[in-house]
Design a protein around this motif. Structure first.
Motif, short mmCIF file in Angstrom:
data_model
loop_
_atom_site.label_atom_id
_atom_site.label_comp_id
_atom_site.label_asym_id
_atom_site.label_seq_id
_atom_site.Cartn_x
_atom_site.Cartn_y
_atom_site.Cartn_z
N SER A 7 0.90 -1.28 0.12
CA SER A 7 -0.15 -0.05 0.08
C SER A 7 0.72 1.37 -0.11
N TYR A 14 -3.70 1.46 -3.82
CA TYR A 14 -4.45 1.31 -2.41
C TYR A 14 -5.71 2.47 -2.48
N TRP A 132 -8.69 -6.97 0.44
CA TRP A 132 -7.83 -6.51 1.70
C TRP A 132 -7.22 -7.33 2.45
N VAL A 135 -3.77 -7.72 0.52
CA VAL A 135 -2.91 -6.71 1.12
C VAL A 135 -2.48 -6.77 2.51
N SER A 139 1.47 -7.79 3.09
CA SER A 139 2.47 -6.67 3.55
C SER A 139 2.91 -6.88 5.04
#
Length: 145
Positions: A7, A14, A132, A135, A139
């Motif tokens: 992001s 993002y 989501w 992500v 991450s």
């Protein structure tokens, strides 16, 4: 491989996901679905994907919408409990089908409980929540007490 917060490296992507999230939430509202049902769907998707960050966030959100500890405790096995309404059960089954993409799909949710608009809204909500989760997991978003 090093941990990369995707992001931060691609903020425009993002922001587009944030915009899609907003549209999915609006679809849920327009379809007449309870915000608590949306949180249950997000929790179940996050359980399936193993996303601790999203589980913590959406469990807290569900509690703020009035969710009970008993229902949260059994959402991972919703089909074995009597805690959930027919609409919640249909939405959870649909979200699992979209997340897992089984072939051939049993379509246990397709019993007429959800309108076409609600099916579309839950499907979009699931697509966004799966994004989501990916992500946050890829991450390595921190999840600490």
């Amino acid at each position: 491989m090093s941990t990369v917060n995707i992001s931060k490296h691609h903020p425009d992507a993002y922001r587009q996901l944030l915009a899609l999230d907003k549209l999915a939430e609006e679809a849920v509202q327009r379809a007449g679905l309870d915000p608590l049902l949306a949180e249950l769907v997000k929790i179940r998707i996050s359980q399936l994907n193993g996303c601790a960050f999203c589980l913590r966030m959406h469990t807290r959100d569900a509690i703020s919408h009035g969710e009970t500890a008993d229902r949260l405790a059994v959402v991972a096995a919703w089909w074995e409990s009597q805690y959930f309404t027919d609409q919640e059960r249909a939405a959870l089954a649909l979200a699992e089908e979209v997340t897992r993409l089984p072939v051939p799909a049993p379509r246990i949710w397709d019993d007429g409980t959800l309108t076409d608009e609600q099916v579309s809204a839950v499907t979009w909500l699931t697509v966004v929540m799966n994004s989501w989760n990916r992500v946050a997991i890829s991450s390595h978003y921190p999840v600490a007490p």
